[in-house]
Design an enzyme around this catalytic site. Structure first.
Site, mmCIF file in Angstrom:
data_model
loop_
_atom_site.group_PDB
_atom_site.id
_atom_site.type_symbol
_atom_site.label_atom_id
_atom_site.label_comp_id
_atom_site.label_asym_id
_atom_site.label_seq_id
_atom_site.Cartn_x
_atom_site.Cartn_y
_atom_site.Cartn_z
ATOM 1 N N TYR B 112 17.856 -47.249 22.237
ATOM 2 C CA TYR B 112 18.775 -47.159 20.999
ATOM 3 C C TYR B 112 18.943 -45.100 20.601
ATOM 4 O O TYR B 112 18.376 -44.608 19.953
ATOM 5 C CB TYR B 112 18.786 -47.362 19.726
ATOM 6 N N GLU B 200 26.265 -43.395 17.715
ATOM 7 C CA GLU B 200 25.930 -44.373 18.280
ATOM 8 C C GLU B 200 25.139 -44.312 19.772
ATOM 9 O O GLU B 200 26.617 -44.482 19.913
ATOM 10 C CB GLU B 200 26.134 -45.613 17.434
#
Lengths: 291, 397
Positions: B112, B200
């Site tokens: 991530y 993101e």
């Protein structure tokens, strides 16, 4: 005493000759605030509202002794105006402008911090010390001199709280609208610190809202440092998660920033929590009359 | 402002972020063409991804792996036009109007990486985690030690050592480390250049053949900065927004639809939220958030009424205006004008307080509009309670 602004405050209005700047400068002057100068780049040398107009804030500081600036400059230029005021050496910068990009506010915020200047806002109604100085856009007639400090992230909700206080017989030492943006100069903690040190202030009403963690930080400060009673209300208990409620900063994300968490933190810190926004004045009266 | 995944990926590609090839399609035929084009460039398997603004698309059946161009056709037929329900869309779901056909990569490892504003520090924070492919909020709750953060001082910018700390933090070395470093730098550059509030990548993957790629991408943009990004402002997809919210925006109103039975119209966001709260305390549920802003003119009030009344669940309306710069008598005139033009068939409570509140109340009461007026917030709350009680009686009789 009072905090941030008083009868010695000498105000320079940035964005003086624009319609917003003009209207609110007139209102401030009418209230008795010492508005000593205005700044509109390119209009230096003119006179507006019987006050001198300068091209730069530093000229207003040097020639008129301005020590507080209020900003009505449009969003694309407002961060620059904040930095200019801080650089010119005023002690307090109050930025009314709504809609400043976050990217512009980041360096401006850190510059102001380094200078040790109090930045109020942006996206705020300003600061008023009733009977002494109004440096903002709030309706003057609801305020009264007194001993309750008010700190709020909102505009009209601040007026609501102040109106209830005045009706309940409690005037205000100073009321500070700290603004609803994600990046603001003065936070609850900073204002609490000032009110705790202020002789005139006997109690503080804190009006928060969902989003961020400023109220939780305030709670920790209240617990550790506040000897004066603090009353807290948080707006947005009924707001759904993930949606921005008007203010850029008012959003509940990932389970944090909820009204419940903020109420709980304030309560645990010993603040008197007001869950009904119609009862802010009554609650303050009840507690302070009994004390 | 939210943008679609395919738009986010296009933006990221322009800024040098490594993203697998993909083509957006509005029809099944376009999807097949897209897959064929990707196949010609060497792709052997594909992912078909529904393009809606909500997350959780995979679980809702909006993301499918396809082993052939023919399989892309089948998935495109199923997904295009479907009503995709995810944990973020609500029960009604969201109609799928576009799909992204992209090359499927063989994933060795999922990570991530995200950039956003840390409000507490008033600076950007870059977060990375070895726990890719799951919601970062879950990781933050269950194993916060697995998230590494670097804060970027806006006066000096993102420094190379910070990127090194992040890339080493993922346990990478050699070429993968270099690629990840470039990726983080490019992602951050993109975030800054486009005035994003979130960028993101989840998951960021290391492929079997050693490439670092963004398999998914989410970007939100700062509405306040769109004035200097005309090209990005055009990426807005109004289909993804509530039509009432779009209409409200056109009138300069800030409206959010909620599930309750009492509509409200308020000046100022904080007071609007407090008004929603007081509706709940009065025994109702707020049907909306509606901030009319500073003007509260006859036009905006009328637009507000029209939007509120489109919601059939609304059983009463509370107007709550604290007049500061706006004088209450003018607001009262606006309400009366608006009410003449619209058929308001539910109880209307109007609370005006502040500058000229008494004059406003008198105007309201002397008009022939059927409404309840109030000056204090608690009076208004009581009248909401009464109105709801009356509504119940009517419904029961």
């Amino acid at each position: 005493m009072s905090i941030l602004v008083d009868s010695d405050t000498r105000v320079v209005v940035q964005g003086f000759t624009g319609s917003e700047g003009t209207f609110h400068a007139e209102q401030m002057i009418e209230y008795g605030t010492k508005v000593v100068a205005g700044v509109t780049p390119g209009k230096g040398g003119q006179t507006h509202l019987d006050r001198p107009v300068f091209n730069t804030v530093s000229e207003a500081v040097e020639q008129e002794g301005a020590n507080v600036s209020i900003i009505f400059v449009p969003p694309p230029f407002a961060a620059d105006a904040i930095v200019e005021a801080a650089d010119a050496g005023v002690e307090v910068v109050i930025c009314i402008t709504e809609g400043i990009p976050v990217k512009d506010m980041k360096p401006a915020y850190h510059f102001v911090q380094k200078k040790g200047v109090h930045l109020i806002g942006p996206n705020c109604p300003g600061v008023i010390t009733p009977g002494q100085a109004k440096v903002g856009i709030m309706p003057a007639m609801i305020f009264e001199e007194g001993s309750v400090g008010v700190i709020s992230r909102s505009g009209t909700l601040t007026y609501e709280a102040v109106d209830q206080l005045t009706r309940a017989g409690y005037g205000q030492s100073t009321a500070v609208g700290i603004g609803g943006d994600p990046i603001i100069g003065t936070r609850f903690i900073d204002a609490l610190k000032l009110f705790e040190a202020d002789d005139q202030t006997e109690a503080v009403v804190l009006i928060g809202e969902i989003g961020g963690s400023a109220e939780e930080e305030a709670a920790a400060y209240i617990q550790a440092h506040m000897s004066k009673p603090v009353f807290g209300f948080i707006a947005g208990r009924t707001a759904p998660p993930g949606r921005r409620m008007g203010h850029a900063g008012a959003i509940v994300s990932g389970g944090s920033g909820t009204a419940e968490a903020k109420f709980a933190a304030l309560e645990a810190a010993g603040a008197v929590v007001v869950k009904n926004p119609a009862l802010i004045g009554d609650t303050v009266k009840e507690h302070l009359a009994a004390a | 402002m939210k943008v679609h995944e395919y738009q986010a990926k296009d933006i990221l590609r322009e800024h040098g972020v490594s993203v697998p090839p993909g083509i957006v399609a509005h029809t099944v035929e376009e999807a097949v063409e897209a897959a064929q084009k990707l196949a010609d460039e060497g792709a052997s398997q594909f992912v078909v991804k529904a393009q809606i603004h909500a997350g959780g698309r995979g679980k809702g059946g909006g993301v499918k792996l396809a082993g052939s161009v023919e399989a892309v056709r089948e998935h495109a037929e199923a997904i295009l036009g479907m009503n995709l329900v995810t944990h973020q869309t609500g029960e009604d779901g969201q109609k799928v109007r576009k799909i992204l056909v992209t090359e499927a990569v063989d994933i060795a490892q999922e990570y991530y990486v995200g950039v956003t504003l840390d409000r507490e520090r008033s600076m950007n924070v870059i977060m990375i985690s070895t726990e890719g492919g799951v919601e970062i909020e879950t990781v933050a709750e269950e194993s916060p030690e697995k998230i590494l953060k670097e804060w970027v001082d806006p006066t000096i910018g993102l420094m190379p050592f910070q990127i090194r700390r992040l890339a080493f933090g993922l346990g990478l070395e050699g070429d993968a480390f270099k690629q990840a470093s470039r990726f983080i730098q490019s992602l951050y550059n993109a975030y800054e250049a486009i005035d994003a509030t979130i960028a993101e990548i989840n998951p960021l993957v290391l492929t079997d053949d050693g490439r670092i790629e963004a398999v998914d991408a989410k970007i939100n943009l700062d509405d306040n900065a769109l004035f200097r990004h005309k090209d990005l402002a055009e990426l807005r997809d109004v289909h993804e927004e509530d039509p009432r919210e779009v209409e409200a925006g056109e009138h300069g109103l800030s409206y959010i639809k909620l599930d309750g039975n009492v509509g409200c119209m308020v000046n100022g966001a904080g007071l609007a939220m407090a008004t929603m709260d007081i509706i709940k305390l009065a025994g109702g549920e707020p049907a909306n958030f509606l901030d009319v802003g500073g003007s509260a003119s006859a036009e905006t009030v009328e637009a507000g009424f029209r939007i509120i009344l489109k919601d059939p669940a609304v059983e009463a309306i509370l107007v709550n205006i604290f007049g500061g710069i706006v004088r209450c008598d003018r607001v009262a005139k606006g309400v009366i004008e608006a009410a003449k033009n619209i058929d308001i068939d539910v109880p209307l409570i109007v609370r005006l307080q502040g500058t000229n509140a008494e004059e406003g109340k008198q105007l309201l009461e002397s008009s022939d509009i059927d409404l309840q007026s109030a000056i204090l917030l608690k009076e208004a709350a009581d009248k909401v309670t009464q109105a709801l009680g009356r509504g119940d009686t009517v419904a029961a009789s």
